[in-house]
Write a protein that holds these residues in place. Structure first.
Motif, PDB file in Angstrom:
ATOM      1  N   MET A 167       0.885  -1.289  -0.056  1.00 18.66           N
ATOM      2  CA  MET A 167       0.006  -0.023  -0.133  1.00 18.66           C
ATOM      3  C   MET A 167       0.748   1.194   0.014  1.00 18.66           C
ATOM      4  SD  MET A 167      -2.313   0.927   3.409  1.00 18.66           S
ATOM      5  CE  MET A 167      -1.921  -0.400   3.950  1.00 18.66           C
ATOM      6  N   LYS A 168       0.469   2.273  -1.166  1.00 16.88           N
ATOM      7  CA  LYS A 168       1.361   3.243  -0.954  1.00 16.88           C
ATOM      8  C   LYS A 168       0.663   4.534  -0.395  1.00 16.88           C
ATOM      9  CE  LYS A 168       3.636   6.203  -4.647  1.00 16.88           C
ATOM     10  NZ  LYS A 168       4.316   6.829  -3.404  1.00 16.88           N
TER      11      LYS A 168
ATOM     12  N   ASN B  67       3.831  10.522   2.057  1.00 14.21           N
ATOM     13  CA  ASN B  67       4.771  10.812   3.252  1.00 14.21           C
ATOM     14  C   ASN B  67       4.249  11.277   4.455  1.00 14.21           C
ATOM     15  OD1 ASN B  67       7.640  10.710   4.031  1.00 14.21           O
ATOM     16  ND2 ASN B  67       7.289  13.084   4.099  1.00 14.21           N
TER      17      ASN B  67
ATOM     18  N   GLN C 125       2.421   8.632   6.266  1.00 10.52           N
ATOM     19  CA  GLN C 125       3.492   7.701   6.938  1.00 10.52           C
ATOM     20  C   GLN C 125       4.148   8.325   8.228  1.00 10.52           C
ATOM     21  OE1 GLN C 125       6.550   6.250   4.214  1.00 10.52           O
ATOM     22  NE2 GLN C 125       4.928   6.384   2.564  1.00 10.52           N
TER      23      GLN C 125
END
Length: 107
Positions: free
Chosen positions: A1-2, A5, A8
């Motif tokens: 899964m992308k 930033n 994250q």
């Protein structure tokens, strides 16, 4: 899964109970909505997440992420010291210029 930033980094800050890093991912006028309350600006966001971290000790495990334009929805298993833990929660993001403009958390 992308994940973008900023998402994250938000998960990392949450899982490290780092309220300052968490708040710094918001724009100066960023808003967080949680448990029926609105927290506006980095100072209020930092105070809110610091209190939530102390009270609930929540950690996040991402399950799914979808994005359309500058809006994203993260589904995450969240566990901690709150009733009903663990819970699958949704985090609705609006991201502008790499920072969170708004975050709404719902069950």
């Amino acid at each position: 899964m992308k994940l973008p930033n900023v998402v994250q980094e938000l998960i990392k800050a949450q899982n490290n109970f780092d309220s300052e890093a968490y708040a710094n991912l918001f724009s100066e006028t960023g808003v967080a909505y949680d448990e029926g309350k609105t927290h506006t600006g980095r100072k209020e966001v930092q105070q809110w997440i610091a209190e939530a971290n102390e009270k609930y000790k929540s950690v996040m495990q991402p399950v799914d992420y979808t994005q359309t334009d500058n809006k994203g929805i993260l589904s995450a298993n969240v566990s901690g010291t709150f009733p009903g833990s663990p819970a699958l929660l949704k985090f609705y993001f609006e991201i502008n210029e790499g920072l969170i403009q708004s975050l709404k958390i719902s069950g």
